[in-house]
Design an enzyme around this catalytic site. Structure first.
Site, mmCIF file in Angstrom:
data_model
loop_
_atom_site.group_PDB
_atom_site.id
_atom_site.type_symbol
_atom_site.label_atom_id
_atom_site.label_comp_id
_atom_site.label_asym_id
_atom_site.label_seq_id
_atom_site.Cartn_x
_atom_site.Cartn_y
_atom_site.Cartn_z
ATOM 1 N N GLU A 1 7.728 1.584 15.180
ATOM 2 C CA GLU A 1 8.676 2.145 14.222
ATOM 3 C C GLU A 1 8.731 3.645 14.492
ATOM 4 O OE1 GLU A 1 7.128 0.338 10.372
ATOM 5 O OE2 GLU A 1 9.207 -0.331 10.384
ATOM 6 N N GLU B 1 4.166 -4.344 12.358
ATOM 7 C CA GLU B 1 3.227 -3.238 12.100
ATOM 8 C C GLU B 1 2.083 -3.826 11.293
ATOM 9 O OE1 GLU B 1 3.202 -0.442 13.391
ATOM 10 O OE2 GLU B 1 5.255 0.164 13.849
ATOM 11 N N GLY C 1 2.446 -5.537 7.439
ATOM 12 C CA GLY C 1 1.467 -6.246 6.617
ATOM 13 C C GLY C 1 0.233 -6.547 7.437
ATOM 14 N N SER C 2 -0.483 -7.564 7.039
ATOM 15 C CA SER C 2 -1.753 -7.857 7.705
ATOM 16 C C SER C 2 -1.528 -8.558 9.055
ATOM 17 C CB SER C 2 -2.611 -8.738 6.797
ATOM 18 O OG SER C 2 -1.946 -9.963 6.592
ATOM 19 N N SER C 3 -2.532 -8.491 9.903
ATOM 20 C CA SER C 3 -2.421 -9.123 11.228
ATOM 21 C C SER C 3 -2.286 -10.640 11.098
ATOM 22 C CB SER C 3 -3.646 -8.776 12.075
ATOM 23 O OG SER C 3 -3.719 -7.390 12.259
ATOM 24 N N ASN D 1 0.817 -1.236 0.000
ATOM 25 C CA ASN D 1 0.000 0.000 0.000
ATOM 26 C C ASN D 1 0.843 1.274 0.000
ATOM 27 O OD1 ASN D 1 0.734 -0.596 2.666
ATOM 28 N ND2 ASN D 1 -1.057 0.421 3.506
ATOM 29 N N CYS E 1 -3.206 1.670 6.505
ATOM 30 C CA CYS E 1 -3.446 0.997 7.785
ATOM 31 C C CYS E 1 -4.151 1.930 8.759
ATOM 32 C CB CYS E 1 -2.132 0.470 8.356
ATOM 33 S SG CYS E 1 -0.861 1.718 8.499
ATOM 34 N N THR F 1 -0.917 -12.411 8.671
ATOM 35 C CA THR F 1 0.454 -12.774 8.285
ATOM 36 C C THR F 1 1.417 -12.463 9.433
ATOM 37 O OG1 THR F 1 -0.117 -12.154 6.025
ATOM 38 C CG2 THR F 1 2.183 -12.568 6.469
ATOM 39 N N GLY F 2 1.183 -11.351 10.127
ATOM 40 C CA GLY F 2 2.053 -10.980 11.248
ATOM 41 C C GLY F 2 2.126 -12.080 12.291
#
Ligand code: NAD
Length: 470
Positions: A450, A242, A220-222, A146, A276, A224-225
């Protein structure tokens, strides 16, 4: 065509034996090929980064900062040219694409001014006790589609200033600008300090399981996280995650709608809502609800959605087919549930991944479109009357990334903001993030931060040294 884009491994261009197709989301057609990094090439990249770490960590901080600053300048210089490629692979209109790239360069300049602190616990005749921060080693950096350039640079800049070396992997949907940046930076950074690789869905899990990394920084997405963290647990790699958000904005009855309507609109729809920290649930006081809803629909109707390379386009397509299907399915679910959908203007019907800007008029709180992160241009607007009750609704979410409060009464707004359970809250503004301010999510929105000094220190480990004197 296949040699146009190369990886950067140990400072040199690296071609691959196989390729992944890159699609222009405004047309739905493949326009380029990116290398599909093999397991052996990943090993080479990690080995190069490990070798480079032995010297890079000893380069004085000021020199590392100067090189990161120089890299930022190169990014700014290359922004006009890279922005066209950015639009082709990501979809965002060229002007806003250029802003992201040049902005990432300025971000690097700001990070290049940061330095880790030294804490002295005791400095006496008996002993010196101090804590310094040391680099971790080789960083596995994985970025999403994104904001492909800025979110990658949010990792590269602090990791390098801290003295680490990196293997960076962009999303398979947007690898091209990042690959180019790898080549541009290879002209100024020592070989192996920043390696950029690209590949399909198999490459991320190969990286997170690789024993050669000391830390994973993932955006990335939750879902995948969580997989990343599971994989990292095997050898206790450090992680910064993140992840997704389902950010709420609360609009109080005292706002000046002439002033805030457009800001609220773009806080939800900028980048076609693929942010996000976009407003994804809009809670509006009952007394101004109808007025704000009508204004937002009017803005949606006059906002041009289309191919980002065309003059006048304000919002581009959904970035990829997978996401397009997901947003379409959510819209279908809303239709099936007989929710009231108010649409913005025409979208092209040309094979591109376009979805009309959609406002969902006061759906029930448990509707999927309210509970899930759409990551596409569907904004649920919800009425409220009592502030305590709306704060509960806002906080009743599996996410905790950001949120916003709109009110002329800034004392009251501050009180509300402090009761929102997220890493960032804005008052009378939104989407503002700064290199000197920590950014991170709570709950399913992430782990660690971050940016800011806290973000820099996530790439370092404290080392306490006790020196006996006399
Ligand atoms: P994604 O999770 O699908 O992919 C992100 C990256 O992870 C890609 O590079 C992908 O190739 C890689 N990946 C996929 N599976 C992997 C695995 N098993 N192991 C390791 N890597 C893997 O996310 P996305 O769709 O690219 O990005 C959108 C999501 O990112 C949204 O949920 C959004 O909210 C979130 N996001 C968060 C932030 C933030 O700073 N909090 C910023 C931007 C986007």
């Amino acid at each position: 065509m296949t040699d146009d884009y190369v990886m950067t491994i140990n400072g040199a261009p690296a071609r691959a034996d196989s390729w992944i197709s890159v699609v222009n989301p405004a047309t739905g057609r493949v326009f380029a090929q990116a290398p599909d990094c093999s397991a052996a090439q990943l090993d080479q990249a990690v080995a190069a980064a490990r070798q480079a770490f032995t010297t890079w960590r000893k380069v004085p901080l000021e020199e590392r900062q100067a090189l990161v600053r120089k890299a930022g300048t190169r990014l700014i210089e290359n922004a006009p040219e890279l922005s066209r490629l950015f639009t082709q692979e990501q979809g965002r209109p060229v002007g806003a694409a250029e802003q992201e790239i040049a902005g990432a360069g300025l971000w690097m300049h700001a990070v290049a001014q940061m330095a880790p602190p030294i804490h002295v616990s005791e400095d006496s005749a008996a002993q010196l006790v101090e804590t310094r921060y040391v680099p971790l080693g080789v960083i596995c950096a994985i970025s999403p589609w994104n904001f492909p350039v800025s979110l990658a640079m949010w990792k590269v800049a602090p990791a390098l200033v801290a003295g680490n070396t990196i293997v960076l992997k962009p999303s398979p949907f947007t690898p091209l600008c990042t690959l180019r940046i790898g080549q541009i930076f290879a002209e100024i950074l020592p070989a192996g300090v920043l390696n950029v690789i690209s590949g399909g869905d198999a490459l991320g899990p190969l990286m997170t399981a690789h024993p050669g990394f000391d830390k994973i920084s993932f955006t990335g997405s939750s879902a995948t996280g969580k997989r990343v963290m599971e994989s990292a647990a095997k050898d206790l790699k450090r992680v910064t995650l993140e992840l997704g958000g389902n950010d709420a904005a609360i609009v109080m009855p005292d706002v000046d709608l002439d002033e805030v309507a457009e800001k609220i609109f773009f806080g939800a729809f900028f980048n076609t809502s693929q942010i996000c920290v976009a407003t994804k649930r809009l809670y509006v006081h009952d007394s101004i609800y109808d007025d704000l809803r009508d204004r937002l629909v009017a803005i949606a109707q006059r906002t041009k959605v289309g191919d980002g390379s065309e003059q006048g386009t304000v919002l581009g397509p959904i970035q990829n087919e997978r996401q397009y299907r997901r947003v379409s399915e959510l819209l279908e679910d809303a239709r099936n549930a007989n929710l009231t959908l108010l649409h913005g203007g025409e979208v092209p019907n040309n094979g591109g991944y376009f979805i009309p800007l959609t406002i969902v008029d006061n759906p029930p709180e448990n509707a999927r479109v309210v509970q899930e992160e759409a990551f596409g241009p569907i904004l649920p607007m919800l009425r409220f009357t009592e502030i305590d009750e709306v704060i509960e609704r806002v906080n009743d979410s599996e996410y905790g990334l950001a949120g916003a409060v709109w009110s002329k009464d800034t004392d009251k707004a501050l009180e509300i903001a402090r009761s929102i359970e997220t890493g960032t809250v804005w008052i009378n503004q939104n989407l503002m993030l700064r290199p000197d301010t920590a950014f991170g999510g709570r709950k399913n929105s992430g782990l660690g931060v971050e940016n800011g000094l806290d973000g820099l220190l996530e790439y370092m480990a404290p080392q306490a040294v006790y020196l006996a004197r006399g």
